[in-house]
Design an enzyme around this catalytic site. Structure first.
Site, PDB file in Angstrom:
ATOM      1  N   CYS A   1       1.075  -1.262   0.071  1.00  0.00           N
ATOM      2  CA  CYS A   1      -0.029  -0.017   0.042  1.00  0.00           C
ATOM      3  C   CYS A   1       1.022   1.207  -0.086  1.00  0.00           C
ATOM      4  O   CYS A   1       0.376   2.453  -0.388  1.00  0.00           O
ATOM      5  CB  CYS A   1      -0.838   0.068   1.122  1.00  0.00           C
ATOM      6  SG  CYS A   1       0.020   0.185   2.692  1.00  0.00           S
TER       7      CYS A   1
ATOM      8  N   ASP B   1       2.382   2.654   2.450  1.00  0.00           N
ATOM      9  CA  ASP B   1       2.347   3.665   4.043  1.00  0.00           C
ATOM     10  C   ASP B   1       3.488   3.090   4.682  1.00  0.00           C
ATOM     11  O   ASP B   1       4.222   2.229   4.557  1.00  0.00           O
ATOM     12  CB  ASP B   1       1.295   2.781   4.859  1.00  0.00           C
ATOM     13  CG  ASP B   1      -0.170   2.970   4.498  1.00  0.00           C
ATOM     14  OD1 ASP B   1      -0.387   4.001   3.831  1.00  0.00           O
ATOM     15  OD2 ASP B   1      -1.139   2.434   5.051  1.00  0.00           O
TER      16      ASP B   1
ATOM     17  N   CYS C   1      -2.494   6.459   4.189  1.00  0.00           N
ATOM     18  CA  CYS C   1      -3.833   6.909   4.146  1.00  0.00           C
ATOM     19  C   CYS C   1      -4.318   7.167   5.540  1.00  0.00           C
ATOM     20  O   CYS C   1      -3.724   7.350   6.439  1.00  0.00           O
ATOM     21  CB  CYS C   1      -4.762   5.529   3.799  1.00  0.00           C
ATOM     22  SG  CYS C   1      -4.792   4.263   4.890  1.00  0.00           S
TER      23      CYS C   1
ATOM     24  N   CYS D   1      -2.864  -1.108   8.811  1.00  0.00           N
ATOM     25  CA  CYS D   1      -2.447  -0.179   9.401  1.00  0.00           C
ATOM     26  C   CYS D   1      -2.189  -0.161  10.700  1.00  0.00           C
ATOM     27  O   CYS D   1      -1.373   0.358  11.328  1.00  0.00           O
ATOM     28  CB  CYS D   1      -3.629   1.109   9.131  1.00  0.00           C
ATOM     29  SG  CYS D   1      -3.859   1.422   7.272  1.00  0.00           S
TER      30      CYS D   1
END
Length: 126
Positions: free
Chosen positions: A35, A37, A60, A104
């Site tokens: 992703c 991150d 995000c 996350c």
């Protein structure tokens, strides 16, 4: 039903503990190649207690909210308690994350553990 809880949105819109700690006692950085991150956690530890914690996160809204919540959860806690923090506890404190965003909270847990490991290594306690 909303995709994100009010708590997630609050921590995304008003993140706590954003920034850098110069001369931090422990620093941990992790990323997710899928992703994109990236999280970096800075710790200031006095007498075995996390006296300050800051983060920098590129990612995000869920990544920012997870970083913010995780730092709030360990601030003022003994290092042993912070080391026991789980991604599940972070997700629960945020009142849930969508299944495709649970990574996350995993990153937040991993970044804190890496920062604590760095702290122990600097003290010669690896």
């Amino acid at each position: 039903m909303a995709l994100y809880s009010e708590t997630v949105m609050d921590h995304f819109r008003n993140p706590r503990n954003v920034g850098v700690i110069e001369n931090a006692d422990g620093v941990g950085e992790v990323g997710n190649a899928v992703c994109g991150d990236i999280m970096k956690i800075y710790l200031k530890i006095d007498g075995g207690v996390i006296s300050d914690v800051k983060f920098e996160t590129f990612g995000c809204g869920s990544a920012i909210a997870s970083s913010s919540m995780a730092t709030e959860m360990i601030k003022g806690k003994p290092v042993e308690e912070a080391m026991a923090l789980t991604n599940r506890a972070v997700a629960e404190a945020l009142e849930g994350l969508p299944p495709h965003k649970l990574h996350c909270s995993v990153l937040a847990e991993e970044a804190i553990k890496k920062a604590l490991e760095d702290y122990y290594q600097r003290r010669g306690q690896s």
